[in-house]
Design an enzyme around this catalytic site. Sequence first.
Site, PDB file in Angstrom:
ATOM      1  CB  SER A 153      15.141 -59.287   2.526  1.00 41.03           C
ATOM      2  OG  SER A 153      14.394 -59.010   1.367  1.00 41.03           O
ATOM      3  CD  GLU A 154      12.646 -53.856   1.904  1.00 41.72           C
ATOM      4  OE1 GLU A 154      13.794 -54.277   2.157  1.00 41.72           O
ATOM      5  OE2 GLU A 154      12.382 -53.174   0.896  1.00 41.72           O
ATOM      6  CG  ASN A 155      10.645 -60.269   1.961  1.00 37.64           C
ATOM      7  OD1 ASN A 155      11.787 -59.825   2.069  1.00 37.64           O
ATOM      8  ND2 ASN A 155      10.410 -61.490   1.536  1.00 37.64           N
ATOM      9  CG  ASN A 214      17.105 -52.920   3.450  1.00 39.54           C
ATOM     10  OD1 ASN A 214      17.047 -52.463   2.320  1.00 39.54           O
ATOM     11  ND2 ASN A 214      16.118 -53.625   3.985  1.00 39.54           N
ATOM     12  CB  SER A 222      10.545 -56.598   8.660  1.00 41.08           C
ATOM     13  OG  SER A 222      11.499 -56.220   7.711  1.00 41.08           O
TER      14      SER A 222
END
Lengths: 234, 218
Positions: B46-48, B23, B88
Amino acid sequence: MSGLNKVVSTYDQALAGIQDNMTIMCGGFGLCGIPEGLIQSIYQRNIKGITCISNNAGVDGFGLGLWLEKRQIKTMIASYVGENALFEQLSISGEMEVILTPQGTLAEKIRAGGAGIPAFYTATGYGTMVAAGKETREFNGKMYVMEPSLIADFSLIKAWKADKFGNLIYKKTARNFNPIMATAGRITVAEVEEIVEPGELNPDEIHTPSIYVQRVIQGSFEKRIERLTINESQ
Amino acid sequence: MKLSREQIAKRIAQEIKTGYYVNLGIGIPTLVANYISDDVEIMLQSENGLLGMGAYPTNAQVDPDLINAGKETVTAARGASFFSSAESFAMIRGGHVDLTVLGAFEVDQQGSIASWMIPEKMVKGMGGAMDLVAGAKNIVVAMNHTSKSGESKLLNKCTLPLTGLKCIHKVVTDMAVLEIKSDAFHLIEVAPGISTNDIKDATQGKLIISDNVKQMEL
């Protein structure tokens, strides 16, 4: 709307029962995957005193930025709100309360709320101001913070496809907070791009089972892009 | 010479091994992706809600439903997957992400990090940073060693509100690579043209200089 058919044809029907001073969850990450028509409709109805739970707060003049314009939000629970000037103004003046919540904690609070779990422990935020006043506890030598879960009177979400029963499929990163918010609303309204007959969606590919969804409305979407980044080398 | 943002990113790219799930935060961390060599097979998270972030799209590929955590339009790489925000952060909190790279305002000798809030300035929020520092197995902080006015950002104790407590073990600055352990910064590498004395002057926290400090290879 009868039996298992959740489809409504007007925003009045979609938002029936909505009142001032309610807690409303609103799906999306930035402007990606937001229920544009439902947001617009709450804006037009001038609903006030909203406790709004959403990862972000839109931009000036679009998305939840609209609710800010009319001072409709009393309390904002979000993880990142830097994208609009009006937000800054309302939060500094104290007109709106802002509860900043780490993104993963926010997601888990919603997931837990929807699953009937009243609280959970997480390492996130331990030793920071986020943990101030909260219960902490050690598990296996590591410290954790207790976080209560969240539910809402209404969850307003956006999906790509629905069937008439309210089974939902999301598209790409427009999924984000939508499926968990679907589970945490007493009334969950899904605004979607396409509605098909029950049986047309492959049961193996459904992201949100219909049990979580009370109303489905066909929307139309501008899908505004917040940061257009292009690979010029190709 | 102090390193450029690109050179810091290039050095951090050396930390990324084949098979890693990584990340990358916003700013210098984003640049790291440009310096990962082709024979290193990794997936960017990607944390979305995207595992397998690809390059920026061409005009024809732009899709408003496909963005990264910085809200930029991106593409999905071969073998990518999409998921909810809860999923996520299960990846992040559950310790499944092999390496996280993020920026910071300050880091201290205990490994605490301040990266999200400067009092009296507009507070935008922590986004996913607190979850990332609490959950990642392995974090590299990318930052400048000092402020523009020359004050150290590597402190004995952070002065700004914390993002995470005692969670950072490695820092790559525009002057050096340092490890944090036993309540001290341990100098591992210096940038070309930087002396260990320069590092001493620029580090306010406790600094331990080992016998075999290497020069950074870029």
